[in-house]
Design an enzyme around this catalytic site. Structure first.
Site, PDB file in Angstrom:
ATOM      1  N   TYR A  42       0.814  -1.219   0.000  1.00  0.00           N
ATOM      2  CA  TYR A  42       0.000   0.000   0.000  1.00  0.00           C
ATOM      3  C   TYR A  42       0.847   1.269   0.000  1.00  0.00           C
ATOM      4  CZ  TYR A  42      -3.367  -3.564   1.118  1.00  0.00           C
ATOM      5  OH  TYR A  42      -4.126  -4.701   1.062  1.00  0.00           O
ATOM      6  N   ASP A  43       0.345   2.288  -0.710  1.00  0.00           N
ATOM      7  CA  ASP A  43       1.035   3.582  -0.779  1.00  0.00           C
ATOM      8  C   ASP A  43       0.326   4.642   0.065  1.00  0.00           C
ATOM      9  OD1 ASP A  43       2.742   2.560  -2.761  1.00  0.00           O
ATOM     10  OD2 ASP A  43       1.209   2.968  -4.290  1.00  0.00           O
ATOM     11  N   THR A  44      -0.997   4.471   0.209  1.00  0.00           N
ATOM     12  CA  THR A  44      -1.801   5.504   0.869  1.00  0.00           C
ATOM     13  C   THR A  44      -2.571   4.894   2.033  1.00  0.00           C
ATOM     14  OG1 THR A  44      -2.077   6.616  -1.262  1.00  0.00           O
ATOM     15  CG2 THR A  44      -3.619   7.239   0.506  1.00  0.00           C
ATOM     16  N   ARG A  92      -4.065   0.269  -3.967  1.00  0.00           N
ATOM     17  CA  ARG A  92      -2.901   0.455  -3.092  1.00  0.00           C
ATOM     18  C   ARG A  92      -3.222   1.434  -1.947  1.00  0.00           C
ATOM     19  NH1 ARG A  92       1.676  -1.963  -4.272  1.00  0.00           N
ATOM     20  NH2 ARG A  92       2.919  -0.436  -3.145  1.00  0.00           N
ATOM     21  N   LYS A 125       1.776   7.952   1.746  1.00  0.00           N
ATOM     22  CA  LYS A 125       0.886   9.099   1.951  1.00  0.00           C
ATOM     23  C   LYS A 125      -0.072   8.768   3.104  1.00  0.00           C
ATOM     24  CE  LYS A 125      -1.961  12.406  -0.452  1.00  0.00           C
ATOM     25  NZ  LYS A 125      -1.084  13.434   0.173  1.00  0.00           N
TER      26      LYS A 125
END
Lengths: 306, 306
Positions: free
Chosen positions: A24-26, A246, A58
């Site tokens: 995951y990015d966020t 993500r 993020k």
């Protein structure tokens, strides 16, 4: 595969934390019960926030509370020692402004009648939408002769109802009058439907309760923005343009935070530092299932130190 | 034989009027749509009222409106030229006072918290019950720091909610606090559940809508007094001691007046000078059936002149 039939995966080791973070990015983060309790920041949170950001993640802080603008939330975060800018905060008041501006393309010549506090007024102004109501009628004393002073207002294109410590009959009567005009066809939006509001000394009637006189008298249901409802997530993606596959919702409550992620079909991480328990999440009769469970969001700090 | 399976009998001739009047001693009369429209008294009403009283009939005027005391209703009747004393008026505020005093035997050392206007306060006082709230918090402006000033009050034995033009958040927060205290176990009473309130210039949210924040936040249903609910009729008989088999409810609305009589298992007369139509009453799908139908209550004056 809908999250509702997933058996939650418990994360307990640093290796599992790493594998999770790689996916995951966020992260959408509920605040109370995840980052802090009242004014006490939970162990490892400051380190985790710093570590995740350093690694390009993020973090967006999500709240149903509509009373403060993002600018004022930033001050709350600063006071608690958590770095945050307005862009990191996604409140039901801001989501409502995004919804009117980006999704409804709210007409330039219309105004919003607000039952609520400055958070809603400020966020609407920030996206270029003029509003009326809010504090204008605070503390007004009405007599039966004053019914005549409540008139139709053709400039009203929407009624937004959020938490309002100074809700009174005059505000309800005005909002009812605008929404009951079938030709005007004004939008009816609730910032959230939490039935109670947590104050420092106990609970009190919340936005979902305060809007009931309008819902009952009009026999009409509003669009409800806040968690666990899907419009809040639609507005999130309309504003942040992140990849849903993500993006992960992190929260402590099955019935609001986790249900919010499930309704929006994104991954969910339940932490055990708040309201819901592991036993509740694992109960076969529990219809709302998180994708992941871990003890505390602050435990991600252990990845850096490992 | 429950009224609901009776085919309504239409009264059209003087002989039918006479036969009807011979069967009943007491008439409960809805006012707007039966006696008057706004400030216009309907044809034959003054003569009918005079004629029926001269012949020993008891007329009791029934209203869900809780804003005025019976003493103030008398003035309204006088203004319209209809003779009436306090004993002839049965309002939801008075019924609530009768209920607390005669049916609940309300403790002498307890008080009632009132959301409502002077009608409720005056009627409670008249039966010896002390109250608080009502106009005390009219026009108050609250800040978030004021939550701490809302405290439990062990003297509160009931919360009564009626129509209140000055309903505000502080009143709702206080009522919620008293009713949410499980140990205190205070009664929760609504004067009526009309969802809208008819003002001279249109409709506005009514008592049944204004109480919804409490019902929703508490997840608790109140006892509802006014028409069409049975407690109002129970209080009527507790106060007037008339023979139910010789008592008839007269009204213009199937869903309030006629349903009220049907729920209380007394005879009902529907008049066609108000909201509901003969076609609605005769519709086979209509579940609420009056015992009798006639054009106007004022037509009984024709019996005297025949």
């Amino acid at each position: 595969m809908p999250s509702s039939i997933v058996v939650p995966k418990k994360l307990t080791t640093v290796e599992q934390y790493k594998a999770f973070l790689d996916q995951y990015d966020t992260f959408l983060l509920d605040c109370d019960g995840v980052l802090w309790h009242g004014s006490h920041v939970l162990e490892g949170i400051l380190e985790t926030v710093h570590f995740l950001r350093k690694n390009g993640k993020k973090l967006v802080f999500v709240t149903n509370n509509s009373t403060l603008s993002r600018a004022n939330y930033v001050k709350k975060f600063q006071k608690l020692g958590i770095e945050a800018t307005e862009k990191d905060i996604f409140s039901s008041a801001f989501a409502t402004a995004v919804y009117l501006r980006n999704i409804l393309d709210f007409p330039k010549d219309k105004r919003v009648y607000v039952i609520g506090e400055s958070g809603i007024v400020d966020e609407l102004k920030d996206v270029g939408i003029e509003s009326t109501g809010a504090s204008d009628d605070n503390g007004v004393i009405m007599t039966h002769a004053d019914f005549g002073s409540i008139e139709q207002d053709p400039t009203i294109g929407a009624v937004v109802c959020g938490f309002d410590l100074n809700l009174n009959y005059r505000k309800l009567a005005k909002a009812f009058t605008y929404l009951n005009n079938k030709e005007q066809n004004a939008h009816f939006i609730l910032t959230n439907d939490d039935t109670t509001f947590p104050a420092p000394n106990g609970i009190y009637p919340g936005t979902g309760s305060l809007a009931q006189p309008l819902i009952t008298a009009l026999n009409r249901n509003p669009l409800v923005m806040g968690k666990p409802n899907k419009p809040m997530l639609d507005c999130f993606f309309a504003n942040y343009h992140t990849d849903p596959s993500r993006t992960c919702m992190v929260g402590d409550r099955l019935d609001t935070d986790i249900d919010f992620g499930v309704n929006g079909n994104i991954a969910t991480l339940m932490v055990l530092t708040g309201v819901s328990t592991e036993a509740e999440a694992m109960d076969p009769k529990q219809p709302i299932k998180p994708t992941y469970i871990m003890q505390s969001f602050g435990d991600f700090a252990k990845v850096e130190n490992a």
